[in-house]
Motif scaffolding. Sequence first.
Motif, PDB file in Angstrom:
ATOM      1  N   TYR A  20     -22.848 103.465 101.254  1.00 56.37           N
ATOM      2  CA  TYR A  20     -22.115 104.280 100.537  1.00 56.37           C
ATOM      3  C   TYR A  20     -22.900 105.494 100.213  1.00 56.37           C
ATOM      4  O   TYR A  20     -24.102 105.285 100.185  1.00 56.37           O
ATOM      5  CB  TYR A  20     -22.001 103.373  99.250  1.00 56.37           C
ATOM      6  CG  TYR A  20     -21.194 103.839  98.234  1.00 56.37           C
ATOM      7  CD1 TYR A  20     -19.983 103.757  98.218  1.00 56.37           C
ATOM      8  CD2 TYR A  20     -21.872 104.782  97.249  1.00 56.37           C
ATOM      9  CE1 TYR A  20     -19.211 104.207  96.966  1.00 56.37           C
ATOM     10  CE2 TYR A  20     -20.917 105.159  96.378  1.00 56.37           C
ATOM     11  CZ  TYR A  20     -19.739 104.939  96.005  1.00 56.37           C
ATOM     12  OH  TYR A  20     -18.989 105.631  95.064  1.00 56.37           O
ATOM     13  N   PHE A  21     -22.166 106.533 100.131  1.00 59.99           N
ATOM     14  CA  PHE A  21     -22.909 107.714 100.014  1.00 59.99           C
ATOM     15  C   PHE A  21     -22.493 108.375  98.610  1.00 59.99           C
ATOM     16  O   PHE A  21     -21.457 108.374  97.941  1.00 59.99           O
ATOM     17  CB  PHE A  21     -22.393 108.952 100.691  1.00 59.99           C
ATOM     18  CG  PHE A  21     -22.769 108.740 102.352  1.00 59.99           C
ATOM     19  CD1 PHE A  21     -23.872 109.363 102.896  1.00 59.99           C
ATOM     20  CD2 PHE A  21     -22.020 107.648 103.401  1.00 59.99           C
ATOM     21  CE1 PHE A  21     -24.446 109.212 104.033  1.00 59.99           C
ATOM     22  CE2 PHE A  21     -22.547 107.639 104.347  1.00 59.99           C
ATOM     23  CZ  PHE A  21     -23.596 108.274 105.067  1.00 59.99           C
ATOM     24  N   ILE A  22     -23.624 108.977  98.019  1.00 57.54           N
ATOM     25  CA  ILE A  22     -23.729 109.711  96.631  1.00 57.54           C
ATOM     26  C   ILE A  22     -24.098 111.120  97.074  1.00 57.54           C
ATOM     27  O   ILE A  22     -24.695 111.440  97.940  1.00 57.54           O
ATOM     28  CB  ILE A  22     -24.672 108.780  95.744  1.00 57.54           C
ATOM     29  CG1 ILE A  22     -26.276 109.084  96.153  1.00 57.54           C
ATOM     30  CG2 ILE A  22     -24.172 107.613  95.471  1.00 57.54           C
ATOM     31  CD1 ILE A  22     -27.075 108.399  95.045  1.00 57.54           C
ATOM     32  N   THR A  23     -23.772 111.799  96.039  1.00 59.48           N
ATOM     33  CA  THR A  23     -24.471 113.431  95.930  1.00 59.48           C
ATOM     34  C   THR A  23     -25.466 113.402  94.917  1.00 59.48           C
ATOM     35  O   THR A  23     -25.144 113.244  93.951  1.00 59.48           O
ATOM     36  CB  THR A  23     -23.061 114.276  95.843  1.00 59.48           C
ATOM     37  OG1 THR A  23     -22.411 114.276  96.841  1.00 59.48           O
ATOM     38  CG2 THR A  23     -23.790 115.776  95.851  1.00 59.48           C
ATOM     39  N   LYS A  24     -26.419 113.923  95.507  1.00 60.48           N
ATOM     40  CA  LYS A  24     -27.600 113.944  94.280  1.00 60.48           C
ATOM     41  C   LYS A  24     -28.202 115.223  94.305  1.00 60.48           C
ATOM     42  O   LYS A  24     -28.558 115.813  95.547  1.00 60.48           O
ATOM     43  CB  LYS A  24     -28.678 112.933  94.783  1.00 60.48           C
ATOM     44  CG  LYS A  24     -29.812 112.440  93.779  1.00 60.48           C
ATOM     45  CD  LYS A  24     -30.462 111.285  94.160  1.00 60.48           C
ATOM     46  CE  LYS A  24     -31.330 110.610  93.193  1.00 60.48           C
ATOM     47  NZ  LYS A  24     -32.094 109.549  93.570  1.00 60.48           N
ATOM     48  N   ALA A  25     -28.454 115.766  93.163  1.00 57.53           N
ATOM     49  CA  ALA A  25     -28.872 117.092  93.020  1.00 57.53           C
ATOM     50  C   ALA A  25     -30.635 117.045  92.928  1.00 57.53           C
ATOM     51  O   ALA A  25     -31.217 116.340  92.055  1.00 57.53           O
ATOM     52  CB  ALA A  25     -28.440 118.000  91.729  1.00 57.53           C
ATOM     53  N   ALA A  26     -31.020 117.943  93.456  1.00 58.36           N
ATOM     54  CA  ALA A  26     -32.744 118.125  93.499  1.00 58.36           C
ATOM     55  C   ALA A  26     -33.137 118.597  91.929  1.00 58.36           C
ATOM     56  O   ALA A  26     -32.330 119.400  91.094  1.00 58.36           O
ATOM     57  CB  ALA A  26     -33.124 119.222  94.351  1.00 58.36           C
ATOM     58  N   PRO A  27     -34.440 118.095  91.618  1.00 62.60           N
ATOM     59  CA  PRO A  27     -34.797 118.168  90.010  1.00 62.60           C
ATOM     60  C   PRO A  27     -34.869 119.584  89.662  1.00 62.60           C
ATOM     61  O   PRO A  27     -34.859 119.841  88.360  1.00 62.60           O
ATOM     62  CB  PRO A  27     -35.886 117.161  89.927  1.00 62.60           C
ATOM     63  CG  PRO A  27     -36.425 117.397  91.229  1.00 62.60           C
ATOM     64  CD  PRO A  27     -35.349 117.375  92.383  1.00 62.60           C
ATOM     65  N   VAL A  28     -35.460 120.557  90.337  1.00 61.98           N
ATOM     66  CA  VAL A  28     -35.581 121.632  89.871  1.00 61.98           C
ATOM     67  C   VAL A  28     -34.625 122.796  90.404  1.00 61.98           C
ATOM     68  O   VAL A  28     -33.867 123.676  89.943  1.00 61.98           O
ATOM     69  CB  VAL A  28     -36.835 122.326  90.462  1.00 61.98           C
ATOM     70  CG1 VAL A  28     -37.334 123.622  89.696  1.00 61.98           C
ATOM     71  CG2 VAL A  28     -38.099 121.353  89.831  1.00 61.98           C
ATOM     72  N   SER A  29     -34.180 122.918  91.812  1.00 56.07           N
ATOM     73  CA  SER A  29     -33.451 123.921  92.359  1.00 56.07           C
ATOM     74  C   SER A  29     -32.151 123.567  92.226  1.00 56.07           C
ATOM     75  O   SER A  29     -30.966 124.475  92.385  1.00 56.07           O
ATOM     76  CB  SER A  29     -33.923 123.814  94.018  1.00 56.07           C
ATOM     77  OG  SER A  29     -33.434 122.762  94.635  1.00 56.07           O
ATOM     78  N   GLY A  30     -31.459 122.151  92.030  1.00 58.60           N
ATOM     79  CA  GLY A  30     -30.396 121.836  91.923  1.00 58.60           C
ATOM     80  C   GLY A  30     -29.719 121.865  92.985  1.00 58.60           C
ATOM     81  O   GLY A  30     -28.470 121.368  93.036  1.00 58.60           O
TER      82      GLY A  30
ATOM     83  N   LEU B 169     -34.957 118.798  99.215  1.00 53.76           N
ATOM     84  CA  LEU B 169     -35.787 119.065  98.313  1.00 53.76           C
ATOM     85  C   LEU B 169     -36.520 120.636  98.766  1.00 53.76           C
ATOM     86  O   LEU B 169     -36.953 120.757  99.977  1.00 53.76           O
ATOM     87  CB  LEU B 169     -37.024 118.224  98.095  1.00 53.76           C
ATOM     88  CG  LEU B 169     -36.705 116.789  97.461  1.00 53.76           C
ATOM     89  CD1 LEU B 169     -38.008 115.920  97.395  1.00 53.76           C
ATOM     90  CD2 LEU B 169     -36.556 117.014  96.015  1.00 53.76           C
ATOM     91  N   LYS B 170     -36.587 121.487  97.799  1.00 48.64           N
ATOM     92  CA  LYS B 170     -37.212 122.736  98.226  1.00 48.64           C
ATOM     93  C   LYS B 170     -38.762 122.550  97.448  1.00 48.64           C
ATOM     94  O   LYS B 170     -39.102 121.698  96.804  1.00 48.64           O
ATOM     95  CB  LYS B 170     -36.522 124.011  97.647  1.00 48.64           C
ATOM     96  CG  LYS B 170     -35.175 123.891  98.127  1.00 48.64           C
ATOM     97  CD  LYS B 170     -35.122 124.301  99.566  1.00 48.64           C
ATOM     98  CE  LYS B 170     -35.325 125.555  99.929  1.00 48.64           C
ATOM     99  NZ  LYS B 170     -35.160 125.756 101.283  1.00 48.64           N
ATOM    100  N   ARG B 171     -39.229 123.571  97.889  1.00 50.74           N
ATOM    101  CA  ARG B 171     -40.887 123.366  97.335  1.00 50.74           C
ATOM    102  C   ARG B 171     -41.142 123.104  95.799  1.00 50.74           C
ATOM    103  O   ARG B 171     -42.064 122.437  95.483  1.00 50.74           O
ATOM    104  CB  ARG B 171     -41.603 124.662  97.766  1.00 50.74           C
ATOM    105  CG  ARG B 171     -42.188 124.470  99.213  1.00 50.74           C
ATOM    106  CD  ARG B 171     -43.012 125.581  99.678  1.00 50.74           C
ATOM    107  NE  ARG B 171     -42.024 126.947  99.906  1.00 50.74           N
ATOM    108  CZ  ARG B 171     -42.550 128.083 100.114  1.00 50.74           C
ATOM    109  NH1 ARG B 171     -43.629 128.421 100.484  1.00 50.74           N
ATOM    110  NH2 ARG B 171     -41.535 129.164 100.287  1.00 50.74           N
ATOM    111  N   PRO B 172     -40.518 123.809  95.149  1.00 49.01           N
ATOM    112  CA  PRO B 172     -40.569 123.592  93.740  1.00 49.01           C
ATOM    113  C   PRO B 172     -40.050 122.117  93.268  1.00 49.01           C
ATOM    114  O   PRO B 172     -40.699 121.421  92.353  1.00 49.01           O
ATOM    115  CB  PRO B 172     -39.639 124.563  93.004  1.00 49.01           C
ATOM    116  CG  PRO B 172     -39.503 125.678  93.988  1.00 49.01           C
ATOM    117  CD  PRO B 172     -39.518 125.065  95.232  1.00 49.01           C
ATOM    118  N   ASP B 173     -38.873 121.808  94.046  1.00 53.07           N
ATOM    119  CA  ASP B 173     -38.689 120.140  93.838  1.00 53.07           C
ATOM    120  C   ASP B 173     -39.701 119.293  94.265  1.00 53.07           C
ATOM    121  O   ASP B 173     -40.075 118.135  93.508  1.00 53.07           O
ATOM    122  CB  ASP B 173     -37.358 120.010  94.573  1.00 53.07           C
ATOM    123  CG  ASP B 173     -36.254 120.829  94.328  1.00 53.07           C
ATOM    124  OD1 ASP B 173     -35.962 120.882  92.860  1.00 53.07           O
ATOM    125  OD2 ASP B 173     -35.578 121.433  95.157  1.00 53.07           O
TER     126      ASP B 173
END
Length: 255
Positions: A100-110, A193-197
């Motif tokens: 099952y797939f969910i869409t998840k936003a990274a915590p800093v970059s979004g 994830l990007k580096r700030p994440d």
Amino acid sequence: MKDVQSEKDLRHIPLKHVGIKNLRWPIELMDKERGTQHSVAKVTLAVDLPHDLRGTHMSRFVECLRTLGPVGLNEIENILDKLKEHLQAEKAFLQLEFPYFITKAAPVSGMTAPMDMDCVYKAEKGERFKLRIKAVAPVQTLCPCSKEISDYGAHNQRAWAKMEIEANELVWLGEERPAVADAAASAPVYGLLKRPDEKFVTERAYDNPRFVEDAVREIALRLEADKRITWYRAEVESVESIHNHNAFAVVEKGE
């Protein structure tokens, strides 16, 4: 043609489950954000076989799925009813294992990206219908002991939060179960994830160390507080980064 399966068996041994497994089948799932989501399930279908019947008719299992098309949650009980009817069984069993797939936003970059969870529907019907739903969400754990005894750093690793439930109302797989797992762990896991994440997630885990025992108790508190859930089994399994074994802890309602 001769019906060999329906021959009488004189050994007087009833069979718990007789059926088929590892059948891949398209399924349609309810998705709170998008309405529906399509996936592919590994299917197990079975019935109880009375002591006086030699065998069952394996083709009829697939026939019961074929006539219904993609399998959604609302169709599960209907499938079990058809199995009981076509195979003249008192009890039928179905299991669907699927991503099952969910869409998840990274915590800093979004930034967003899909992330998959392994899920299971396990249903049976004799006199009454019973359904259990299981979701396996990836999380991160950081060892409190390692942090306490080390001059710097602590070992951390990916872990699996496994939640199996029975409920008397709809419980959303993708929108609710990962949130429970993330809140119970040292830190969430993301698809992108990007580096700030990365900095944020690494520091959050370090500030929030959890044993598997801590994490599974936190999950239990949240499941216990959900009045829709009538039974649950929770497990957290940590894929240890410095040991040649995994660590796990389990809690089950009613024990």
